[in-house]
Write a protein that holds these residues in place. Structure first.
Motif, PDB file in Angstrom:
ATOM      1  N   LEU A 146       0.288   2.284  -6.998  1.00 26.23           N
ATOM      2  CA  LEU A 146       0.196   3.739  -7.041  1.00 26.23           C
ATOM      3  C   LEU A 146      -0.840   4.214  -6.027  1.00 26.23           C
ATOM      4  O   LEU A 146      -1.911   3.617  -5.897  1.00 26.23           O
ATOM      5  CB  LEU A 146      -0.201   4.222  -8.444  1.00 26.23           C
ATOM      6  CG  LEU A 146       0.730   3.837  -9.601  1.00 26.23           C
ATOM      7  CD1 LEU A 146       0.153   4.336 -10.910  1.00 26.23           C
ATOM      8  CD2 LEU A 146       2.132   4.392  -9.379  1.00 26.23           C
ATOM      9  N   ARG A 147      -0.501   5.301  -5.339  1.00 24.33           N
ATOM     10  CA  ARG A 147      -1.420   5.908  -4.373  1.00 24.33           C
ATOM     11  C   ARG A 147      -1.559   7.383  -4.726  1.00 24.33           C
ATOM     12  O   ARG A 147      -0.604   8.141  -4.607  1.00 24.33           O
ATOM     13  CB  ARG A 147      -0.885   5.737  -2.953  1.00 24.33           C
ATOM     14  CG  ARG A 147      -1.923   5.948  -1.861  1.00 24.33           C
ATOM     15  CD  ARG A 147      -1.381   5.489  -0.526  1.00 24.33           C
ATOM     16  NE  ARG A 147      -2.404   5.482   0.512  1.00 24.33           N
ATOM     17  CZ  ARG A 147      -2.220   5.042   1.747  1.00 24.33           C
ATOM     18  NH1 ARG A 147      -1.030   4.556   2.095  1.00 24.33           N
ATOM     19  NH2 ARG A 147      -3.213   5.075   2.625  1.00 24.33           N
ATOM     20  N   ASP A 148      -2.738   7.734  -5.219  1.00 21.89           N
ATOM     21  CA  ASP A 148      -2.973   9.091  -5.731  1.00 21.89           C
ATOM     22  C   ASP A 148      -1.961   9.440  -6.815  1.00 21.89           C
ATOM     23  O   ASP A 148      -1.438  10.555  -6.883  1.00 21.89           O
ATOM     24  CB  ASP A 148      -2.918  10.115  -4.598  1.00 21.89           C
ATOM     25  CG  ASP A 148      -4.069   9.952  -3.616  1.00 21.89           C
ATOM     26  OD1 ASP A 148      -5.158   9.529  -4.052  1.00 21.89           O
ATOM     27  OD2 ASP A 148      -3.881  10.237  -2.418  1.00 21.89           O
ATOM     28  N   GLY A 149      -1.677   8.455  -7.671  1.00 26.58           N
ATOM     29  CA  GLY A 149      -0.785   8.672  -8.798  1.00 26.58           C
ATOM     30  C   GLY A 149       0.693   8.587  -8.482  1.00 26.58           C
ATOM     31  O   GLY A 149       1.521   8.659  -9.395  1.00 26.58           O
ATOM     32  N   GLN A 150       1.055   8.410  -7.209  1.00 23.04           N
ATOM     33  CA  GLN A 150       2.456   8.345  -6.806  1.00 23.04           C
ATOM     34  C   GLN A 150       2.839   6.903  -6.470  1.00 23.04           C
ATOM     35  O   GLN A 150       2.054   6.168  -5.868  1.00 23.04           O
ATOM     36  CB  GLN A 150       2.709   9.247  -5.590  1.00 23.04           C
ATOM     37  CG  GLN A 150       2.385  10.708  -5.834  1.00 23.04           C
ATOM     38  CD  GLN A 150       3.250  11.325  -6.919  1.00 23.04           C
ATOM     39  OE1 GLN A 150       4.457  11.064  -6.984  1.00 23.04           O
ATOM     40  NE2 GLN A 150       2.643  12.150  -7.768  1.00 23.04           N
ATOM     41  N   ARG A 151       4.039   6.529  -6.859  1.00 22.51           N
ATOM     42  CA  ARG A 151       4.505   5.167  -6.598  1.00 22.51           C
ATOM     43  C   ARG A 151       4.639   4.912  -5.100  1.00 22.51           C
ATOM     44  O   ARG A 151       5.174   5.748  -4.359  1.00 22.51           O
ATOM     45  CB  ARG A 151       5.852   4.934  -7.282  1.00 22.51           C
ATOM     46  CG  ARG A 151       6.393   3.527  -7.083  1.00 22.51           C
ATOM     47  CD  ARG A 151       7.675   3.316  -7.856  1.00 22.51           C
ATOM     48  NE  ARG A 151       8.201   1.976  -7.658  1.00 22.51           N
ATOM     49  CZ  ARG A 151       9.287   1.494  -8.243  1.00 22.51           C
ATOM     50  NH1 ARG A 151       9.963   2.270  -9.082  1.00 22.51           N
ATOM     51  NH2 ARG A 151       9.694   0.270  -8.003  1.00 22.51           N
ATOM     52  N   TYR A 177      -1.567  -1.178   3.886  1.00 22.87           N
ATOM     53  CA  TYR A 177      -1.737   0.263   4.040  1.00 22.87           C
ATOM     54  C   TYR A 177      -2.904   0.566   4.977  1.00 22.87           C
ATOM     55  O   TYR A 177      -3.695  -0.320   5.321  1.00 22.87           O
ATOM     56  CB  TYR A 177      -1.981   0.913   2.678  1.00 22.87           C
ATOM     57  CG  TYR A 177      -3.363   0.664   2.104  1.00 22.87           C
ATOM     58  CD1 TYR A 177      -4.276   1.703   1.951  1.00 22.87           C
ATOM     59  CD2 TYR A 177      -3.760  -0.613   1.719  1.00 22.87           C
ATOM     60  CE1 TYR A 177      -5.541   1.480   1.434  1.00 22.87           C
ATOM     61  CE2 TYR A 177      -5.018  -0.842   1.198  1.00 22.87           C
ATOM     62  CZ  TYR A 177      -5.910   0.210   1.059  1.00 22.87           C
ATOM     63  OH  TYR A 177      -7.161  -0.021   0.550  1.00 22.87           O
ATOM     64  N   ASP A 178      -2.995   1.825   5.373  1.00 25.17           N
ATOM     65  CA  ASP A 178      -4.117   2.322   6.165  1.00 25.17           C
ATOM     66  C   ASP A 178      -4.989   3.175   5.249  1.00 25.17           C
ATOM     67  O   ASP A 178      -4.557   4.245   4.794  1.00 25.17           O
ATOM     68  CB  ASP A 178      -3.613   3.158   7.349  1.00 25.17           C
ATOM     69  CG  ASP A 178      -2.842   2.311   8.349  1.00 25.17           C
ATOM     70  OD1 ASP A 178      -3.299   1.196   8.649  1.00 25.17           O
ATOM     71  OD2 ASP A 178      -1.773   2.758   8.813  1.00 25.17           O
ATOM     72  N   PRO A 179      -6.195   2.730   4.930  1.00 28.61           N
ATOM     73  CA  PRO A 179      -7.057   3.466   3.994  1.00 28.61           C
ATOM     74  C   PRO A 179      -7.385   4.874   4.491  1.00 28.61           C
ATOM     75  O   PRO A 179      -7.534   5.113   5.684  1.00 28.61           O
ATOM     76  CB  PRO A 179      -8.321   2.596   3.931  1.00 28.61           C
ATOM     77  CG  PRO A 179      -7.884   1.244   4.389  1.00 28.61           C
ATOM     78  CD  PRO A 179      -6.817   1.483   5.404  1.00 28.61           C
ATOM     79  N   TRP A 182     -11.340   9.165   0.179  1.00 33.84           N
ATOM     80  CA  TRP A 182     -11.176   9.785  -1.128  1.00 33.84           C
ATOM     81  C   TRP A 182      -9.805   9.540  -1.767  1.00 33.84           C
ATOM     82  O   TRP A 182      -9.455  10.205  -2.738  1.00 33.84           O
ATOM     83  CB  TRP A 182     -11.420  11.303  -1.054  1.00 33.84           C
ATOM     84  CG  TRP A 182     -12.650  11.673  -0.310  1.00 33.84           C
ATOM     85  CD1 TRP A 182     -12.723  12.308   0.896  1.00 33.84           C
ATOM     86  CD2 TRP A 182     -13.993  11.412  -0.705  1.00 33.84           C
ATOM     87  NE1 TRP A 182     -14.023  12.463   1.286  1.00 33.84           N
ATOM     88  CE2 TRP A 182     -14.842  11.920   0.315  1.00 33.84           C
ATOM     89  CE3 TRP A 182     -14.586  10.798  -1.810  1.00 33.84           C
ATOM     90  CZ2 TRP A 182     -16.222  11.829   0.251  1.00 33.84           C
ATOM     91  CZ3 TRP A 182     -15.963  10.710  -1.867  1.00 33.84           C
ATOM     92  CH2 TRP A 182     -16.762  11.227  -0.846  1.00 33.84           C
ATOM     93  N   GLU A 183      -9.020   8.622  -1.269  1.00 36.75           N
ATOM     94  CA  GLU A 183      -7.731   8.350  -1.904  1.00 36.75           C
ATOM     95  C   GLU A 183      -7.914   7.412  -3.096  1.00 36.75           C
ATOM     96  O   GLU A 183      -8.907   6.691  -3.201  1.00 36.75           O
ATOM     97  CB  GLU A 183      -6.748   7.745  -0.906  1.00 36.75           C
ATOM     98  CG  GLU A 183      -7.098   6.344  -0.449  1.00 36.75           C
ATOM     99  CD  GLU A 183      -6.063   5.789   0.505  1.00 36.75           C
ATOM    100  OE1 GLU A 183      -4.985   6.399   0.616  1.00 36.75           O
ATOM    101  OE2 GLU A 183      -6.332   4.754   1.146  1.00 36.75           O
ATOM    102  N   PRO A 204     -12.785   0.678  -3.399  1.00 35.31           N
ATOM    103  CA  PRO A 204     -12.952   0.289  -1.996  1.00 35.31           C
ATOM    104  C   PRO A 204     -14.346   0.549  -1.452  1.00 35.31           C
ATOM    105  O   PRO A 204     -14.566   0.432  -0.245  1.00 35.31           O
ATOM    106  CB  PRO A 204     -11.941   1.192  -1.284  1.00 35.31           C
ATOM    107  CG  PRO A 204     -11.972   2.451  -2.096  1.00 35.31           C
ATOM    108  CD  PRO A 204     -12.243   2.039  -3.525  1.00 35.31           C
ATOM    109  N   SER A 205     -15.287   0.909  -2.322  1.00 32.66           N
ATOM    110  CA  SER A 205     -16.607   1.328  -1.840  1.00 32.66           C
ATOM    111  C   SER A 205     -17.286   0.260  -1.002  1.00 32.66           C
ATOM    112  O   SER A 205     -17.774   0.514   0.092  1.00 32.66           O
ATOM    113  CB  SER A 205     -17.501   1.710  -3.027  1.00 32.66           C
ATOM    114  OG  SER A 205     -17.586   0.621  -3.941  1.00 32.66           O
TER     115      SER A 205
END
Length: 254
Positions: A146-151, A177-179, A182-183, A204-205
């Motif tokens: 999930l990315r920001d709640g989206q599959r 992916y490309d970070p 704030w994602e 990812p901090s």
């Protein structure tokens, strides 16, 4: 019950005869690999010496001969009630497996889920994450990125459930992916042992080794602060003690 190569083997019965140095045996067994017993198969094998002579499989529904004598036996048995008895033994297999192995079949073990980043890889993306599920049972598991709640559908790769050889399984999901700042990246895991799907958040901090360095540095700073404070308190008390003793000696001298 034996666990062999993603399948289960249940020995139904065995019969052995020997005479004049010759050895004859009959093996009847049930095999299956699904929890709902949808793929149970009854197998009956006749062996003379070390040669397989005749075999019946419920998926075939008939006896098959492998030698001249075996083919004669198979043809004869297929034309009489022997083959009907063998076909009926499939139902016996299911009854025995269900009665004796219900606890094992209904067992549910929660997976241990770990998220980590992969440093060295070849890809058009700048980062890769791995969501791994270990030591779970039963076999089926569903892992979703999930990315920001989206599959996420692009840059995702999954492995099949792999058997560990001890009733447990493991599975892995990769995300390239490309970070972005704030994602929110997370791994959603669905398994029969969960009452509801569980989400595992990726932080990812800082990389793991930097977090370790910070933790060690913070512990060292805390230890140094405590030591310095204790030394200062000891020094002040010692100094006050010397001052009090001097006044006492001066009074006595006067």
């Amino acid at each position: 019950l034996l666990h062999l190569c993603l399948s289960y083997l249940f020995i139904y019965s065995t019969t052995r005869f020997s005479a004049d140095g010759y050895y004859y045996s009959q093996w009847a067994k049930c095999t299956f690999s699904s929890d709902d017993l949808s793929d149970v198969e009854y197998i009956e094998t006749y062996i003379f010496g070390k040669t397989k002579e005749v075999q019946f499989k419920s998926s075939w529904g008939i006896y098959v001969g492998y030698t001249d004598l075996g083919m004669e036996k198979a043809a004869y048995w297929n034309n009489i009630s022997v083959v009907e008895i063998a076909r009926a033994d499939l139902g016996v297999c299911k009854e025995i497996i269900f009665e004796r192995n219900y606890t094992a079949m209904s067992k549910k073990v929660e997976p241990t889920v770990k998220l980590r980043s992969l440093k060295h890889f070849v890809s058009t993306y700048s980062a890769m994450l791995i969501c791994s599920a270990y030591n779970f049972y039963p076999k089926h598991i569903n892992i979703t990125w999930l990315r920001d709640g989206q599959r996420v559908t692009g840059g995702v790769t999954y492995t099949e459930e792999m058997a560990d050889g001890d009733w447990y399984y493991q599975s892995h999901a990769y995300l390239e992916y490309d970070p972005k700042p704030w994602e929110n990246i997370s791994c959603l895991v669905e398994h029969a042992s969960f009452k509801q799907p569980r989400t595992y958040q990726w932080d990812p901090s800082l990389p793991g080794f930097q977090k370790t360095r910070i933790a060690v540095g913070a512990a060292g700073l805390l230890l140094g602060t405590v030591t310095a404070t204790a030394g200062l308190i000891f020094y002040l008390r010692h100094r006050r003690g010397e001052s009090g003793g001097g006044e006492c000696r001066t009074g006595l001298f006067k």
